[in-house]
Design an enzyme around this catalytic site. Structure first.
Site, PDB file in Angstrom:
ATOM      1  N   GLY A   1      -7.571   7.798   2.626  1.00 19.50           N
ATOM      2  CA  GLY A   1      -6.938   7.007   3.686  1.00 19.50           C
ATOM      3  C   GLY A   1      -7.880   6.818   4.864  1.00 19.50           C
TER       4      GLY A   1
ATOM      5  N   ARG B   1     -15.521  -2.648  10.910  1.00 22.26           N
ATOM      6  CA  ARG B   1     -15.158  -2.315   9.519  1.00 22.26           C
ATOM      7  C   ARG B   1     -16.294  -1.515   8.872  1.00 22.26           C
ATOM      8  NH1 ARG B   1     -10.276  -2.844   7.182  1.00 22.26           N
ATOM      9  NH2 ARG B   1     -11.379  -3.094   5.220  1.00 22.26           N
TER      10      ARG B   1
ATOM     11  N   TRP C   1       0.597   4.819   1.082  1.00 20.05           N
ATOM     12  CA  TRP C   1       1.046   5.641   2.222  1.00 20.05           C
ATOM     13  C   TRP C   1       1.544   4.765   3.365  1.00 20.05           C
ATOM     14  CZ3 TRP C   1      -2.535   9.025   5.759  1.00 20.05           C
ATOM     15  CH2 TRP C   1      -3.668   8.339   6.164  1.00 20.05           C
TER      16      TRP C   1
ATOM     17  N   ASP D   1     -10.990   5.898   5.244  1.00 17.17           N
ATOM     18  CA  ASP D   1     -11.989   5.301   4.351  1.00 17.17           C
ATOM     19  C   ASP D   1     -13.452   5.592   4.663  1.00 17.17           C
ATOM     20  OD1 ASP D   1      -9.572   4.174   3.680  1.00 17.17           O
ATOM     21  OD2 ASP D   1     -10.238   2.108   3.856  1.00 17.17           O
TER      22      ASP D   1
ATOM     23  N   TRP E   1     -12.489   4.291  10.827  1.00 20.59           N
ATOM     24  CA  TRP E   1     -12.169   5.724  10.857  1.00 20.59           C
ATOM     25  C   TRP E   1     -13.318   6.563  11.405  1.00 20.59           C
ATOM     26  CZ3 TRP E   1      -7.373   7.717  10.144  1.00 20.59           C
ATOM     27  CH2 TRP E   1      -6.414   6.882   9.559  1.00 20.59           C
TER      28      TRP E   1
ATOM     29  N   TYR F   1      -7.738 -10.778  -0.201  1.00 11.92           N
ATOM     30  CA  TYR F   1      -8.152  -9.371  -0.231  1.00 11.92           C
ATOM     31  C   TYR F   1      -9.134  -9.107  -1.369  1.00 11.92           C
ATOM     32  CZ  TYR F   1      -7.979  -4.289  -0.395  1.00 11.92           C
ATOM     33  OH  TYR F   1      -8.329  -2.960  -0.389  1.00 11.92           O
TER      34      TYR F   1
ATOM     35  N   GLU G   1      -4.110  -2.136  14.578  1.00 13.34           N
ATOM     36  CA  GLU G   1      -4.333  -1.169  13.500  1.00 13.34           C
ATOM     37  C   GLU G   1      -4.961   0.116  14.060  1.00 13.34           C
ATOM     38  OE1 GLU G   1      -6.916  -2.880  10.574  1.00 13.34           O
ATOM     39  OE2 GLU G   1      -6.578  -1.293   9.086  1.00 13.34           O
TER      40      GLU G   1
ATOM     41  N   TRP H   1       0.850  -1.203   0.000  1.00 14.43           N
ATOM     42  CA  TRP H   1       0.000   0.000   0.000  1.00 14.43           C
ATOM     43  C   TRP H   1       0.879   1.243   0.000  1.00 14.43           C
ATOM     44  CZ3 TRP H   1      -2.790  -4.241   0.818  1.00 14.43           C
ATOM     45  CH2 TRP H   1      -4.163  -4.209   0.581  1.00 14.43           C
TER      46      TRP H   1
HETATM   47  C1  DGY Z   1      -9.083  -1.335   2.759  1.00 16.38           C
HETATM   48  O1  DGY Z   1      -9.208  -2.267   1.965  1.00 16.38           O
HETATM   49  O2  DGY Z   1      -9.673  -1.265   3.845  1.00 16.38           O
HETATM   50  C2  DGY Z   1      -8.146  -0.278   2.426  1.00 16.38           C
HETATM   51  O3  DGY Z   1      -8.119   0.749   3.358  1.00 16.38           O
HETATM   52  C3  DGY Z   1      -8.400   0.261   1.055  1.00 16.38           C
HETATM   53  O4  DGY Z   1      -7.206   0.687   0.593  1.00 16.38           O
END
Ligand code: DGY
Length: 438
Positions: free
Chosen positions: A164, A198, A35, A166, A358, A81, A401, A33
């Site tokens: 970033g 999430r 950043w 999200d 976030w 992913y 995280e 990724w």
């Molecule tokens: C995710 O998949 O959660 C990332 O933040 C996207 O880049």
């Protein structure tokens, strides 16, 4: 305590190293990724400078022909992913590189990362800086020529993943106005960590809807600027671009790249002359986002609102006003220091959620940016506070995280969320502990 943290952080980076680049964490984020890699390189800089350089070289393999630097480079295969390279299908763009990548970018941190790495290793670093400088200059050139439709030196983001941050509540209103298809999505993130921490499925449908639109326009920036329903000037993104300009100007001077330095200075002046006027909200006493579609500021305050301090953007009086309103018994500290610094979203807002990605939790990279921002304005007590809070969270929970910002948690609740052994949490912990004050 410090020695244990340093050793554990070094082990996290070592375990996530893939022989050329570092994944953010196993399972949840199995590729490189953008950043993340910048922050991770800062951590490697304290352990093994050759790995810091390799990290940046690997990321630059994903650079597009027009200078654009994507947010993910898929160096390897992984089923863990979503969305993977086949969803992005960036071959539709005439600018796509040979490497497999995503089709959106992320906050531009590499210009200042280069400067911070130079501060660690001095003259010996200049050969490498000279090697990557042209690519970083081209990335900034891309922003100023393709992402600044109003000629203000303020670039737009066209996807929430570019921010970033999200799923920040800042754009809840934009999603409400969007009629995205109800795709059946094969999400993998919720197989690795608790779905309650999430983004929601409906949010993911909006995220993928934007990707489908960009694909239908062959990732053409002019079409995106004209028609994307999500088009935002983001205070974090633009402040990091400005701080990265500053880093590149310093490195360009050391490297004798006068033409590029002159151009960077012209962009920098343009950016600085519009930033405060357009993105400061006197009502909120904070920097906020500007919605280019609705042509209005979005009046929500998040940790991104304070990143302009890192780039030296506010004048001294404004910086004091921000500190008083939000940190000294203010909204983000709480009246009696109720919160660890720094919640990612305004704890006084009904949309604040201390557990969900976030929408409230503390993130270590934002804390690192705030720490340096406070130092830049001489707010040494606040800088010490954010540093202590960061180290306390990491020590108590491990290299998660994100973290619940409430100091008083219901009995039995653990405050570390999302991926564990998370690379930038480890890398920036190393930087906080090992960097000598300049
Ligand atoms: C995710 O998949 O959660 C990332 O933040 C996207 O880049």
């Amino acid at each position: 305590m410090q020695q244990t943290l340093i050793e554990t952080a070094a082990r996290v980076l070592q375990d996530n190293w893939q022989g050329g680049f570092t994944i953010p964490c196993e399972g949840l984020y199995p590729f490189q990724w953008n950043w993340d890699s910048g922050f991770i390189a800062l951590g490697w800089g304290h352990l093994n400078m050759e790995r810091a350089k390799a990290e940046l070289r690997s990321l630059l393999k994903g650079q597009w022909k027009n200078g654009f630097l994507p947010h993910i480079v898929f160096h390897n295969e992984s089923e863990s992913y979503f969305p993977g390279p086949e969803v992005w299908d960036v071959g539709r763009s005439p600018n796509a590189p040979e490497a497999k990548t995503s089709g959106i970018t992320q906050p531009p941190v590499l210009g200042f990362v280069l400067e911070f790495l130079y501060e660690l290793s001095g003259e010996a670093f200049l050969d490498f800086a000279g090697e990557v400088f042209p690519a970083l200059f081209r990335w900034h050139e891309y922003f100023y020529t393709c992402r600044d439709p109003e000629g203000e030196g303020l670039v737009y983001i066209c996807h929430n993943w570019e921010a970033g941050t999200d799923n920040t509540p800042v754009w809840d209103g934009i999603w409400e106005g969007l009629d995205s298809p109800e795709y059946l999505l094969n999400r993998r993130d919720t197989q690795h960590v608790d779905a309650a921490n999430r983004p929601s499925n409906r949010e993911y449908q909006h995220y993928i809807h934007l990707v489908e639109l960009f694909k239908s326009w062959e990732y053409d920036d002019a079409k995106i600027a004209e028609s994307s329903p999500f088009l935002i000037q983001d205070p974090l993104f633009n402040a990091l671009l400005i701080r990265s300009n500053e880093g590149l100007i310093r490195m360009g001077n050391l490297l004798g790249r006068q033409d590029e330095v002159d151009q960077l200075q012209r962009w920098q002046e343009r950016s600085l002359s519009h930033f405060h006027r357009k993105l400061y909200s006197p009502a909120q006493k904070a920097y906020v986002y500007y919605d280019l579609r609705a042509q209005q500021q979005l009046q929500a305050v998040s940790s991104s609102s304070f990143v302009p301090l890192f780039a030296g953007i506010p004048g001294a009086d404004t910086a004091r006003e921000i500190a008083r309103a939000h940190f000294e018994g203010g909204r983000f500290s709480g009246a009696s220091g109720d919160f660890y610094l720094c919640a990612s979203f305004d704890p006084t807002s009904p949309a604040f959620d201390p557990k969900r990605y976030w929408r409230g939790p503390v993130w270590i990279n934002l804390n690192w940016l705030l720490y340096h921002g406070f130092l830049r304005y001489g707010f040494t007590d606040l800088a010490a506070q954010v540093r202590t809070d960061t180290l306390e969270l990491l020590e108590a929970c491990g290299f998660y995280e994100y973290f619940d910002p409430r100091r008083a948690l219901p009995a039995g609740e653990f405050r570390g969320y999302g991926g564990n052994n998370f690379s930038w949490s480890a890398a920036l912990c190393l930087d906080l502990l090992k960097r000598k004050p300049s």
